[in-house]
Design a protein around this motif. Structure first.
Motif, PDB file in Angstrom:
ATOM      1  N   ASP A 180      13.081   6.893   1.091  1.00 52.35           N
ATOM      2  CA  ASP A 180      11.757   6.973   0.470  1.00 52.35           C
ATOM      3  C   ASP A 180      10.967   5.775   0.979  1.00 52.35           C
ATOM      4  OD1 ASP A 180       9.556   7.369  -1.142  1.00 52.35           O
ATOM      5  OD2 ASP A 180      10.557   6.748  -2.993  1.00 52.35           O
ATOM      6  N   VAL A 181      10.432   5.928   2.174  1.00 49.61           N
ATOM      7  CA  VAL A 181       9.794   4.827   2.886  1.00 49.61           C
ATOM      8  C   VAL A 181       8.579   4.325   2.105  1.00 49.61           C
ATOM      9  CG1 VAL A 181       8.653   4.141   5.039  1.00 49.61           C
ATOM     10  CG2 VAL A 181      10.588   5.726   5.092  1.00 49.61           C
ATOM     11  N   PRO A 182       8.504   3.016   1.899  1.00 48.58           N
ATOM     12  CA  PRO A 182       7.369   2.456   1.166  1.00 48.58           C
ATOM     13  C   PRO A 182       6.059   2.690   1.906  1.00 48.58           C
ATOM     14  CG  PRO A 182       9.064   0.787   1.551  1.00 48.58           C
ATOM     15  CD  PRO A 182       9.463   1.996   2.300  1.00 48.58           C
ATOM     16  N   ASP A 183       5.026   2.945   1.132  1.00 46.07           N
ATOM     17  CA  ASP A 183       3.696   3.114   1.687  1.00 46.07           C
ATOM     18  C   ASP A 183       3.302   1.840   2.425  1.00 46.07           C
ATOM     19  OD1 ASP A 183       1.189   4.367   2.127  1.00 46.07           O
ATOM     20  OD2 ASP A 183       0.347   3.292   0.401  1.00 46.07           O
TER      21      ASP A 183
ATOM     22  N   SER B 111      -0.661  -3.832   5.502  1.00 40.89           N
ATOM     23  CA  SER B 111      -1.441  -4.880   4.845  1.00 40.89           C
ATOM     24  C   SER B 111      -0.523  -5.708   3.948  1.00 40.89           C
ATOM     25  CB  SER B 111      -2.563  -4.282   3.989  1.00 40.89           C
ATOM     26  OG  SER B 111      -2.023  -3.685   2.822  1.00 40.89           O
ATOM     27  N   GLU B 112      -1.002  -6.880   3.577  1.00 43.32           N
ATOM     28  CA  GLU B 112      -0.244  -7.723   2.656  1.00 43.32           C
ATOM     29  C   GLU B 112      -0.141  -7.060   1.279  1.00 43.32           C
ATOM     30  OE1 GLU B 112      -0.116 -12.317   0.993  1.00 43.32           O
ATOM     31  OE2 GLU B 112      -1.511 -11.782   2.602  1.00 43.32           O
ATOM     32  N   ASP B 113      -1.163  -6.337   0.871  1.00 42.61           N
ATOM     33  CA  ASP B 113      -1.125  -5.628  -0.414  1.00 42.61           C
ATOM     34  C   ASP B 113       0.008  -4.607  -0.464  1.00 42.61           C
ATOM     35  OD1 ASP B 113      -3.244  -7.051  -1.484  1.00 42.61           O
ATOM     36  OD2 ASP B 113      -4.727  -5.512  -0.992  1.00 42.61           O
ATOM     37  N   HIS B 114       0.231  -3.884   0.620  1.00 45.45           N
ATOM     38  CA  HIS B 114       1.337  -2.924   0.663  1.00 45.45           C
ATOM     39  C   HIS B 114       2.672  -3.639   0.430  1.00 45.45           C
ATOM     40  CE1 HIS B 114      -1.512  -0.216   2.845  1.00 45.45           C
ATOM     41  NE2 HIS B 114      -0.849   0.693   2.150  1.00 45.45           N
ATOM     42  N   PHE B 115       2.865  -4.763   1.118  1.00 47.86           N
ATOM     43  CA  PHE B 115       4.099  -5.535   0.974  1.00 47.86           C
ATOM     44  C   PHE B 115       4.252  -6.041  -0.461  1.00 47.86           C
ATOM     45  CE2 PHE B 115       5.828  -9.928   0.971  1.00 47.86           C
ATOM     46  CZ  PHE B 115       7.154  -9.601   1.173  1.00 47.86           C
TER      47      PHE B 115
ATOM     48  N   ALA C 177       6.961  -6.012  -5.845  1.00 51.97           N
ATOM     49  CA  ALA C 177       6.796  -6.000  -7.310  1.00 51.97           C
ATOM     50  C   ALA C 177       7.345  -4.725  -7.943  1.00 51.97           C
ATOM     51  CB  ALA C 177       5.323  -6.169  -7.665  1.00 51.97           C
ATOM     52  N   ASP C 178       7.085  -3.589  -7.326  1.00 54.58           N
ATOM     53  CA  ASP C 178       7.427  -2.298  -7.940  1.00 54.58           C
ATOM     54  C   ASP C 178       8.856  -1.839  -7.670  1.00 54.58           C
ATOM     55  OD1 ASP C 178       4.799  -2.311  -8.766  1.00 54.58           O
ATOM     56  OD2 ASP C 178       4.135  -0.780  -7.322  1.00 54.58           O
ATOM     57  N   ARG C 179       9.399  -2.179  -6.511  1.00 52.05           N
ATOM     58  CA  ARG C 179      10.691  -1.598  -6.145  1.00 52.05           C
ATOM     59  C   ARG C 179      11.798  -2.606  -5.864  1.00 52.05           C
ATOM     60  NH1 ARG C 179       9.563   3.043  -1.825  1.00 52.05           N
ATOM     61  NH2 ARG C 179      11.816   3.208  -1.998  1.00 52.05           N
TER      62      ARG C 179
END
Length: 100
Positions: free
Chosen positions: A29-32, A54-58, A63-65
């Motif tokens: 489940d590849v991260p966005d 982007s840094e936001d994606h990272f 934080a979430d996973r």
């Protein structure tokens, strides 16, 4: 803007990394926003180099996973050393695909 993320984490062992990889399932489940992930172990512990859109994606992925598994389920106490730089250029060698 795309970024290169360089991470070093002395507390993370191969067993903890593999447990996190299995539980988080980032290969299935590849991260966005993730473009590339490379990981290795050296005398000073775990290292990773990621390319993100982007840094936001990272930041969201951590934080979430990642954090709920690494810090919560697996009980890792320390924090990694992370450096983020704007990506200047990306070149993918023709014929290179998949994970190993």
């Amino acid at each position: 803007m795309a970024i290169a993320m360089n991470l070093a984490w002395s507390e993370l062992t191969p067993e903890l990394y593999d447990a996190a990889r299995s539980r988080v399932g980032w290969e299935e489940d590849v991260p966005d926003g993730l473009v590339l992930h490379a990981a290795w172990f050296a005398d000073d512990g775990f290292h990773a180099l990621d390319i993100w859109e982007s840094e936001d994606h990272f930041t969201r992925f951590i934080a979430d996973r990642i954090a709920p598994v690494i810090k919560g389920e697996l009980g890792v106490q320390s924090d990694p050393h992370v450096s983020i730089s704007p990506l200047h250029r990306r070149f993918v060698v023709p014929g290179v695909t998949g994970g190993a």
